[in-house]
Scaffold this motif. Structure first.
Motif: not given
Length: 425
Positions: A32, A105, A108, A131, A133
């Protein structure tokens, strides 16, 4: 198959991915990263997190000692002290070459890390992530957690007596970008570590006067004509800055090159380490939580060869997680921690924070960890020789030491291609 979560995709997080990837049939990796790219602190003006980078920054270490083992810098780069953008490009090419992006990812944020079960010493973890986004919050269960978030996010701001009365500006090094704000200003730089002295070098041609406030007996190199050393600040009274020897000056800016403090606010109370005077306590090999041996920290140490350290530590974490080597008993880990504390702190009469300062002890540390994982430390003799030379040059003249150019000859030797004349006397 074991599930492992790595927090952070900077240089240390990437080292951890690479080491764990050697056991891809036994370990599943999830990384992350709060930003939208790899690189960590080397991303200048990152819109998604604060970074200590600034426009004119060059690495404090020559490239011949800071690269990832087995992945040299491009041969056509002749200079040794590289600008930050070239270091970032190198880190990005490392991630691409070893196909590390597939595990990451981006955007995050890790909100919380907690223990959900412990059976016969085997812990299971829950990592809560947002997340950025979509705003969605999810939970990831795993068998081990590697914290690779660095130690340059929580600024250390000294609480000077009378600070609230100061009529000028107080600025931490994190917010520095270029010399334009310092034209014609009188500046007190607090701290004579790499960051404070780097800023001195960057602003000395435009500032009116610079006072370098510190208590490090090693810092005695000559200064430029418009700068002088002063003692620690005792107190502030309006625009008067009063030092412990009674000297009083007036300045437009107090610039804090005072560094950072460890910040693990995402770790729950169950697993948050005890931090004493900027020393992360009770860790084996300076990286494994003794109370929770499936929780690892990559890159806590300071003033060593950073990427070399990350790789050595990542190899040990990966071997332990994949059970390629036995996990030491709690008694063995506690003894190693106590012995290391005695060697780095007690025997030298230093403060707890010096536990993590490994300028001169790093080579024995790397050798011990490499022996444990059954690997050989690459170029250790050459790297040690060059590290000691560059550090000696830094203490002799921090205005010129980054002009040095070096060339690796073999595993034990390097060549001085160029150094200013001051370093040959």
């Amino acid at each position: 198959m074991k599930e492992v979560v790595i927090i952070g995709a900077g240089p240390s997080g990437l080292a951890a991915i690479r080491s764990l990837s050697k056991y891809k049939d036994e370990v599943k990796i999830t990384v992350y990263e709060v930003s939208d790219r790899v690189g960590g602190v080397w991303v200048n003006r990152d819109p998604y997190k604060n970074s200590p980078m600034y426009d004119n920054l060059r690495a404090n270490f020559p490239k011949e000692v800071i690269g990832y083992p087995g992945f040299p810098f491009p041969a056509d780069i002749k200079e040794s002290y590289l600008p930050h953008r070239m270091i970032l490009e190198y880190i990005e090419s490392f991630a691409k070459h070893f196909q590390l992006y597939q595990h990451i990812q981006f955007r995050h944020t890790v909100l919380n890390v907690d223990i959900i079960s412990s059976v016969k010493g085997k812990e299971r973890w829950n990592v809560m992530v947002r997340d950025e986004e979509t705003g969605a919050i999810t939970n990831k269960k795993c068998d081990a957690v590697i914290v690779a978030t660095g130690h340059e996010s929580k600024m250390y701001i000294p609480d000077f007596d009378g600070k609230q009365t100061y009529t000028g500006e107080i600025i931490h090094s994190r917010y520095y970008q270029n010399p334009s704000h310092y034209v014609g200003k009188t500046v007190v730089i607090v701290g004579a570590g790499f960051s404070g002295l780097d800023i001195l070098v960057d602003i000395h041609t435009v500032a009116k006067k610079i006072y370098v406030s510190h208590h490090d007996d090693h810092i005695t190199a000559p200064l430029c004509e418009n700068a002088e050393y002063v003692k620690d600040i005792a107190k502030i009274n309006g625009n008067d800055i009063i030092f412990i020897d009674g000297k009083v000056v007036q300045a437009d800016i107090i610039f804090l090159g005072t560094g950072y403090r460890y910040d693990f606010s995402f770790l729950s109370e169950k697993c948050h380490p005890v931090i004493k005077e900027d020393h992360v306590t009770n860790i084996y090999r300076m990286m494994v939580d003794i109370a929770h041996p499936s929780l690892y920290y990559i890159g806590l140490n300071k003033l060593g060869s950073p990427i070399r350290e990350f790789c050595v530590q990542a190899d040990l974490a990966a071997a332990l997680i994949a059970e390629k080597i036995p996990t030491p008993s709690r008694e063995e880990m506690e003894k190693d921690y106590q012995d290391t504390y005695k060697k780095n702190v007690t025997d030298l009469g230093l403060k707890p924070k010096n536990f993590h300062v490994v300028s001169y002890t790093q080579w024995d540390y790397y050798d011990a960890v490499c022996k444990q994982t059954g690997q050989q430390q690459p170029d250790s003799i050459m790297a040690k020789k060059l590290y000691n030379r560059f550090l000696g040059n830094f203490y002799k003249d921090f205005f010129q030491f980054k002009q040095g150019i070096y060339k690796r000859l073999d595993a034990e030797n390097f060549e001085v291609v160029y150094e200013p004349e001051v370093f040959s006397t």
